[in-house]
Every structure is written in C-alpha cells, then in structure tokens.
Enzyme design. Structure first.
Site, short mmCIF file in Angstrom:
data_model
loop_
_atom_site.label_atom_id
_atom_site.label_comp_id
_atom_site.label_asym_id
_atom_site.label_seq_id
_atom_site.Cartn_x
_atom_site.Cartn_y
_atom_site.Cartn_z
N GLU A 165 -2.01 8.33 -4.70
CA GLU A 165 -2.56 7.88 -5.97
C GLU A 165 -4.06 8.22 -6.07
O GLU A 165 -4.77 8.22 -5.07
CB GLU A 165 -2.35 6.37 -6.15
CG GLU A 165 -3.05 5.48 -5.14
CD GLU A 165 -2.73 4.00 -5.34
OE1 GLU A 165 -3.69 3.25 -5.62
OE2 GLU A 165 -1.55 3.60 -5.21
N HIS A 219 -0.66 1.07 -9.93
CA HIS A 219 -1.39 0.13 -9.08
C HIS A 219 -2.03 -0.98 -9.92
O HIS A 219 -3.23 -1.22 -9.86
CB HIS A 219 -2.47 0.86 -8.26
CG HIS A 219 -2.86 0.10 -7.02
ND1 HIS A 219 -3.30 0.71 -5.87
CD2 HIS A 219 -2.86 -1.24 -6.73
CE1 HIS A 219 -3.59 -0.19 -4.95
NE2 HIS A 219 -3.31 -1.39 -5.45
N ARG A 228 0.85 -1.19 0.00
CA ARG A 228 0.00 0.00 0.00
C ARG A 228 0.89 1.24 0.00
O ARG A 228 1.94 1.28 0.64
CB ARG A 228 -0.92 0.02 1.22
CG ARG A 228 -2.12 -0.92 1.10
CD ARG A 228 -3.11 -0.42 0.05
NE ARG A 228 -4.31 -1.27 -0.04
CZ ARG A 228 -4.50 -2.22 -0.92
NH1 ARG A 228 -3.53 -2.49 -1.81
NH2 ARG A 228 -5.62 -2.91 -0.95
#
Length: 325
Positions: free
Chosen positions: A273, A291, A244
C-alpha cells in the site's frame, strides 16, 4: 467547530507531527500543544531541515507504526523525551534506540478499535456475500443471474482469530453475536476469555470458515499467512486482514483467489500500500478498503486525546499511559 470539537486545554510543549493526519486531527493536536505540521515530511527531516535552536526546543514527536522514527532522527532532537505513536502499531519506531536515549514511546490502543471491529464485520460479510460482484451484476441488468448463487454468511460460522488483543477481542465479541463459534491463535493462551485457544495457525485455518488477522506487522509476522495457510483455509474459506499488510503474502493471496483455493478475501491493509499489486487488481472475490478501518470521528478524537494526554503527563511529570518503550 470541527467534527472533533476542541481539547480541554493547551499544554506548552513543542511537538513535531509527522504522520499523514487529516486536517481536523492536526488542528485538534495544535489546539492542545505547540504542534509543528510536518505531515508526510519525515523523509526530509535532517540536520539542515530545521535550525538547531528549534530542534533543541522539541520535546515530543508524534509518529505512527508505519511512519516510524529512527535512531538517527532521534539524535537530531537532543531534548526529545516522548515519541507518541498515533496508532496502535509502533513497529517502525526504534524502541532500543529510544530506550538508550531515555526517550519514552507510547501508542494508542483502545482508541479506534471499536471502529476497526465494526469495519471488520463489514469486510467479512461483503467478501463472503460477494458484494462487489453482485452489485455490479445488478447494475448491469443481470439481477436474476446474480441471485442464483447461494453464498455463505457469518451466522453460525466458525471464526478463527489470528490475534486476540483489544481489536481482536472486539471483533470476536461481534462475531459471537452472529452465533459464530470463535477460536483464536496467539503466542500464549489468554486466561479468562470465552474462546478456545488453538496453538497452531495451520490448525486454526483448517477449522475456520473465516480467518481474521488482527496482529501487528514486523519481521516476526511477515507473510505468516502464506500459500500453505491459505490452502488450509480451503475453497470455502474467507480471509480477512485488518492488522498489517505484511502479515499476508499478496502474491499467494492473488493465486489462491484466482485458482479458487479460497472462497474470498477482505483486506483493509496491503504490504504494498498505497499500491495494489497487479496480481490482486484482477483477482476475483476480493474486497479492498484503503487502510481506513479505524477511521471514524470518535476514534480519531480518542487517538488525539491519547497523544495529548501523554504530552500533558510529560509536562506534569506523571507516568505515561500505554507506554511500549
């Protein structure tokens, strides 16, 4: 037929789908249950969004660790019985509130983990070998200049794993195939694994050529990798984060890259993000992917199947798999 094929059967259970799934994934879920497409609309979900009779028919919510689901949102669905996280993460789903309301929470480990592990090795190699820089140099006509710098590789290196869950273990297996020496840091030592446990993250960073973060987000892990850890990793070290974004202090990472306090970094996740912080946009020796480490057709189908399996278990009154709350 879509790239995912079709589920074996359709279960007559009403589910609300909130994560930003690609069309093929939502279509697969909709073939397997009575799914309502609310992708990217959780912020609009309130008492006025849907008539009470429709909300009363909902038994399942499909969410994710990033999207989450709050106590107030649970209260809008009086017959909610299951929150199925489409991801491994579930950090923004209120587990305490779900437990208090008798709502089960499941997640989806061991579905896209192999894809994440493959992607991680790519990030390790691309960052260490300076792939963006050398590609740009070659295309700009600086072929010979780009060849002059000798860059580290994965073979025979020391890999430090921050986290050794299913994904971390898959990464470690791949790194071992490159003749790397793998060590790991977790809260408690894992029995039966062939890697050395290092209790302290600073010590792990100091002895690693690659430091790979594969842990969940949340308050307990926020900025666990900060300036002091990056300094311990050192000017020859490579940081990779596929867990993460909140685990790594982005500003500290940008400074470390610009000042040469670490060699390079490869990240698939960022705290900010989908935005990339300005400080990282011009940071050297940085490889960024959006991601997407876990995104492959086979991984996506397995995630869909995990959600549908637990929806089927709900209908049949069977125990859930991968229950986290």
């Amino acid at each position: 037929m879509s790239m995912l094929g079709s589920p074996e059967a359709k279960v007559p259970v009403r589910a609300l789908v909130f994560p930003p799934l690609v069309d093929a994934a939502f279509a697969f879920l909709a073939e397997g249950c009575e799914a309502t497409d609310l992708r990217n609309r959780l912020g609009e979900f309130d008492a006025a969004f849907m008539p009470a009779a429709e909300r009363e028919a909902v038994e399942v919510v499909v969410s994710s660790g990033i999207v989450g689901f709050t106590a107030a949102q649970m209260d809008l669905l009086p017959n909610l019985k299951l929150i199925a996280s489409f991801s491994v993460g579930f950090e923004n789903i209120d587990l305490e509130a779900a437990a208090a309301r008798g709502i089960a929470v499941t997640n989806a480990p061991a579905t896209n983990g192999e894809t994440v592990a493959d992607h991680t090795i790519m990030l390790m190699m691309a960052a260490a070998r300076g792939l963006p820089e050398v590609m740009a140099a070659a295309r700009a006509g600086h072929w010979n200049e780009a060849r002059k710098r000798y860059r580290p590789t994965l073979n025979g290196s020391r890999v430090g794993m921050l986290g050794l869950g299913a994904i971390g273990a898959a990464i470690a297996t791949r790194a071992s195939a490159f003749n790397a020496t793998v060590s790991y840091t977790t809260r408690t030592e894992k029995p039966g694994v062939p890697y050395r446990h290092v209790p302290d993250l600073m010590a792990l960073a100091a002895e690693s050529d690659f430091l790979v973060a594969a842990i969940p987000g949340g308050p307990a892990t926020r900025h666990l990798i900060d300036a002091t850890v990056l300094d311990a990793l050192g000017p020859n070290g490579v940081l990779v984060n596929v867990g993460r974004g909140s685990v790594v202090d982005s500003q500290a990472l940008a400074t470390a890259l610009k000042e040469g306090r670490i060699h390079a970094a490869g990240v698939d996740v960022l705290e900010e993000e989908p935005d990339i912080p300005a400080a990282l946009l011009d940071a050297p020796n940085l490889v960024v992917t959006p991601h997407m480490a876990g995104r492959s057709p086979i991984g996506l189908r397995r995630q869909c199947e995990r959600a549908l399996d637990n929806i089927g278990r709900l209908r049949r009154g069977e125990p859930f798999v991968c229950r986290v709350g």
